[in-house]
Design a protein around this motif. Structure first.
Motif, mmCIF file in Angstrom:
data_model
loop_
_atom_site.group_PDB
_atom_site.id
_atom_site.type_symbol
_atom_site.label_atom_id
_atom_site.label_comp_id
_atom_site.label_asym_id
_atom_site.label_seq_id
_atom_site.Cartn_x
_atom_site.Cartn_y
_atom_site.Cartn_z
ATOM 1 N N CYS A 88 35.129 39.558 47.723
ATOM 2 C CA CYS A 88 34.199 39.593 46.592
ATOM 3 C C CYS A 88 34.797 39.035 45.315
ATOM 4 C CB CYS A 88 33.737 41.029 46.355
ATOM 5 S SG CYS A 88 35.091 42.190 46.082
ATOM 6 N N GLY A 89 36.124 38.868 45.251
ATOM 7 C CA GLY A 89 36.762 38.439 44.018
ATOM 8 C C GLY A 89 36.791 39.539 42.969
ATOM 9 N N LYS A 90 37.544 39.298 41.898
ATOM 10 C CA LYS A 90 37.572 40.271 40.799
ATOM 11 C C LYS A 90 37.732 39.541 39.475
ATOM 12 C CE LYS A 90 42.475 41.544 40.362
ATOM 13 N NZ LYS A 90 43.427 42.673 40.433
ATOM 14 N N GLY A 144 39.629 41.001 47.814
ATOM 15 C CA GLY A 144 38.583 41.523 48.692
ATOM 16 C C GLY A 144 38.611 43.038 48.767
ATOM 17 N N ILE A 145 37.743 43.598 49.601
ATOM 18 C CA ILE A 145 37.682 45.043 49.821
ATOM 19 C C ILE A 145 37.528 45.309 51.312
ATOM 20 C CG2 ILE A 145 36.840 45.764 47.549
ATOM 21 C CD1 ILE A 145 33.983 45.633 48.614
ATOM 22 N N VAL A 146 38.078 46.448 51.750
ATOM 23 C CA VAL A 146 38.056 46.827 53.159
ATOM 24 C C VAL A 146 38.294 48.334 53.227
ATOM 25 C CG1 VAL A 146 40.550 46.584 53.610
ATOM 26 C CG2 VAL A 146 38.898 46.074 55.449
ATOM 27 N N ARG A 238 29.296 45.037 39.940
ATOM 28 C CA ARG A 238 29.024 44.200 41.106
ATOM 29 C C ARG A 238 30.229 44.114 42.045
ATOM 30 N NH1 ARG A 238 25.934 38.748 38.845
ATOM 31 N NH2 ARG A 238 23.925 39.748 38.336
ATOM 32 N N GLY A 239 31.435 44.080 41.478
ATOM 33 C CA GLY A 239 32.630 43.874 42.296
ATOM 34 C C GLY A 239 33.808 44.678 41.795
ATOM 35 N N LEU A 240 34.847 43.983 41.340
ATOM 36 C CA LEU A 240 36.070 44.629 40.856
ATOM 37 C C LEU A 240 36.309 44.185 39.426
ATOM 38 C CD1 LEU A 240 38.362 43.921 43.965
ATOM 39 C CD2 LEU A 240 36.813 45.847 43.601
ATOM 40 N N ILE A 241 36.491 45.154 38.522
ATOM 41 C CA ILE A 241 36.669 44.874 37.100
ATOM 42 C C ILE A 241 37.957 45.560 36.637
ATOM 43 C CG2 ILE A 241 35.660 45.038 34.801
ATOM 44 C CD1 ILE A 241 32.944 45.616 36.252
ATOM 45 N N TYR A 242 38.913 44.760 36.186
ATOM 46 C CA TYR A 242 40.218 45.275 35.764
ATOM 47 C C TYR A 242 40.476 44.919 34.304
ATOM 48 C CZ TYR A 242 41.856 46.262 40.557
ATOM 49 O OH TYR A 242 42.018 46.768 41.819
ATOM 50 N N PRO A 250 54.053 50.537 33.525
ATOM 51 C CA PRO A 250 54.109 49.897 34.839
ATOM 52 C C PRO A 250 52.935 50.231 35.762
ATOM 53 C CG PRO A 250 55.558 51.802 34.797
ATOM 54 C CD PRO A 250 54.994 51.674 33.405
ATOM 55 N N PHE A 251 51.723 50.364 35.231
ATOM 56 C CA PHE A 251 50.539 50.594 36.049
ATOM 57 C C PHE A 251 49.417 49.699 35.537
ATOM 58 C CE2 PHE A 251 53.056 54.487 36.248
ATOM 59 C CZ PHE A 251 53.208 54.626 37.632
ATOM 60 N N LEU A 252 48.359 49.531 36.329
ATOM 61 C CA LEU A 252 47.356 48.509 36.047
ATOM 62 C C LEU A 252 46.269 48.957 35.084
ATOM 63 C CD1 LEU A 252 46.872 46.864 39.574
ATOM 64 C CD2 LEU A 252 48.311 46.118 37.660
ATOM 65 N N GLY A 253 46.183 50.237 34.797
ATOM 66 C CA GLY A 253 45.149 50.711 33.904
ATOM 67 C C GLY A 253 43.875 51.099 34.645
ATOM 68 N N VAL A 254 43.009 51.845 33.960
ATOM 69 C CA VAL A 254 41.765 52.317 34.554
ATOM 70 C C VAL A 254 40.837 51.137 34.790
ATOM 71 C CG1 VAL A 254 39.692 53.677 34.093
ATOM 72 C CG2 VAL A 254 41.947 54.619 33.571
ATOM 73 N N HIS A 255 40.265 51.048 35.994
ATOM 74 C CA HIS A 255 39.397 49.925 36.346
ATOM 75 C C HIS A 255 38.248 50.399 37.231
ATOM 76 C CE1 HIS A 255 42.917 50.027 39.132
ATOM 77 N NE2 HIS A 255 41.991 49.930 40.065
ATOM 78 N N PHE A 256 37.320 49.503 37.509
ATOM 79 C CA PHE A 256 36.184 49.786 38.386
ATOM 80 C C PHE A 256 36.370 49.051 39.710
ATOM 81 C CE2 PHE A 256 34.367 50.448 34.169
ATOM 82 C CZ PHE A 256 33.585 51.589 34.340
#
Length: 424
Positions: A88-90, A144-146, A238-242, A250-256
């Motif tokens: 799905c991409g992000k 992607g997602i799985v 719709r997909g992945l939002i970062y 050293p972490f990616l932060g809160v995302h959807f």
């Protein structure tokens, strides 16, 4: 019975390793030991189900190389065994002017890692995610997602079909070196193996020490807490939002994250867990917590990231603060739109100097190989990690002749079965 290889740990890395060993050493006797009653009960079964692109990782690192290859091998595996996935991409978005240079650095890193990345204006971000308010963004097409629990269940079936003995409810308590390998004490009886491969995740450092090997660091457990969008509000994502990650943390932060089942998770934060399997705020393991607090490396890390750590703790206990973090990405989200869901715990190796081990860490030992740091993107990279391990394990001395029977037909995965834990 003495086995050629014993793999400790039934998460996705251990299962992928058992598969790769069977492929590269088809006449070997392989044993897999897992302390839980089924596979993928910890990091694998409680992650966000993302097939990561590899954009965040230092070019040339194991994470960058194995993640890029892992995207392709994971999707091929899913195609081969009829597992549902989606490429799905992000989008990674900057919502403040000071984030724009870091967003550009991420774009350059993506190019350096050979990824299909595209710069986006704020308007172009909204073409992909209409409810996001951003100054700019980048689109990473290969993400992607799985459902990694389903992947793991197929790996178990494949292992058994090729003769690997898979023992659940079997916790390793002793590793005694012998002249030609190890005697392995467990809660369900003793075993012996010529070579041990340690894929014990949250307990990998302890297993390494059982074998007399310095793991190169100690595991510190960080709990990631998530909320889930109510079904009627899933249309916001719709997909992945970062977000652009904080370079000082050293972490990616809160995302959807939209999951493969259609649900949408929001999170995680990153707080110290008071137990290596401390999935709830109230979970406490005195031994685990005492080890962390006595670790000079953790004290150094805590001093270095005191402000960020305090903000993560506040977000853990305050839903309002958690929502504020989400509103930086989607202003429409309200406290009424989200409900708590299950958490995960990240097994992160930490050196005595307080440095988080940034890459996958494989440590050689006498007749053994120990996977001592395999956080994200280990699930994405798992099939490639397994291949690396199978090619690196110590050679078998005095291989005995084994009569090999033709394996039964490959299993057909049953998507309605497998562990019933919840992604987090």
């Amino acid at each position: 019975m003495r086995h050629d290889y014993a793999v400790i740990g039934g998460g996705i890395v251990g299962l992928a390793t058992a598969r790769a060993l069977a492929q590269q050493h088809p006449d070997a006797s392989i044993l897999l030991l897992e302390k839980e009653s089924g596979p993928a009960r910890h990091q694998t079964g409680r992650n966000s189900g993302v097939i990561h692109s590899g954009i965040y990782y230092k070019p040339g690192s194991m994470k960058a190389q194995l993640c890029a290859a892992g995207v392709q091998s994971m999707m091929r595996f899913c195609d081969d065994y009829g597992l549902k996935y989606e490429q799905c991409g992000k989008v990674i978005v900057a919502t403040e002017p000071h984030e724009l240079p870091q967003l550009e650095a991420l774009y350059r890193r993506g190019l350096d890692n050979g990824l299909d990345v595209r710069r986006l204006t704020g308007e172009q971000v909204r073409e992909f995610e209409p409810h996001v308010q951003a100054l700019a963004g980048i689109r990473v097409a290969s993400t992607g997602i799985v459902n990694y629990r389903h992947v793991s269940q197929v790996l178990v079936e494949l292992a058994r079909s090729h003769g690997t003995q898979v023992h659940f409810d079997t916790c390793v308590t002793r590793l005694t070196p012998t002249r030609d390998g190890y005697d392995i004490g467990t809660t369900a009886g003793d075993h012996a193996a010529r070579v041990v491969v340690n894929c014990a995740g949250l307990h990998s450092d302890r297993v390494a020490r059982l074998a007399g090997t310095d793991p190169g660091g100690s595991i510190v457990p960080f709990r990631g807490e998530y909320y889930e969008l109510r079904p009627e509000r899933r249309h916001l994502v719709r997909g992945l939002i970062y977000p652009v990650p904080n370079p000082d943390f050293p972490f990616l932060g809160v995302h959807f994250t939209r999951m493969i089942d259609g649900s949408v998770h929001a999170g995680p934060n990153a707080v110290l867990a008071f137990g290596r399997e401390g999935y709830r705020k109230t979970d406490l393991n005195v031994r685990d917590l005492a080890e962390v607090l006595a670790n000079p490396g953790f004290r150094a890390l805590a001093r270095q990231h005191l402000r960020e750590g305090a903000m993560e703790m506040a977000r853990s206990w305050s839903k309002a603060r958690f929502v504020q973090s989400l509103q930086r990405l989607i202003p429409e989200v309200s406290a009424d739109d989200i409900v708590p869901c299950a958490a995960g715990v990240r097994a992160q190796a930490l050196t005595q100097r307080g440095q988080l081990v940034d890459d996958f860490l494989l440590v050689d030992g006498p007749n053994a190989l120990h996977v001592c740091n395999a956080p994200s993107p280990a699930a994405t990279s798992s099939l490639e990690i397994g291949r690396v391990i199978a090619g690196r394990v110590p050679p078998l001395a005095a291989r005995r002749s084994v009569a090999v029977q033709a394996p039964p037909p490959r299993p057909q995965p049953r998507h309605d079965q497998g562990p019933q834990g919840v992604h987090a």
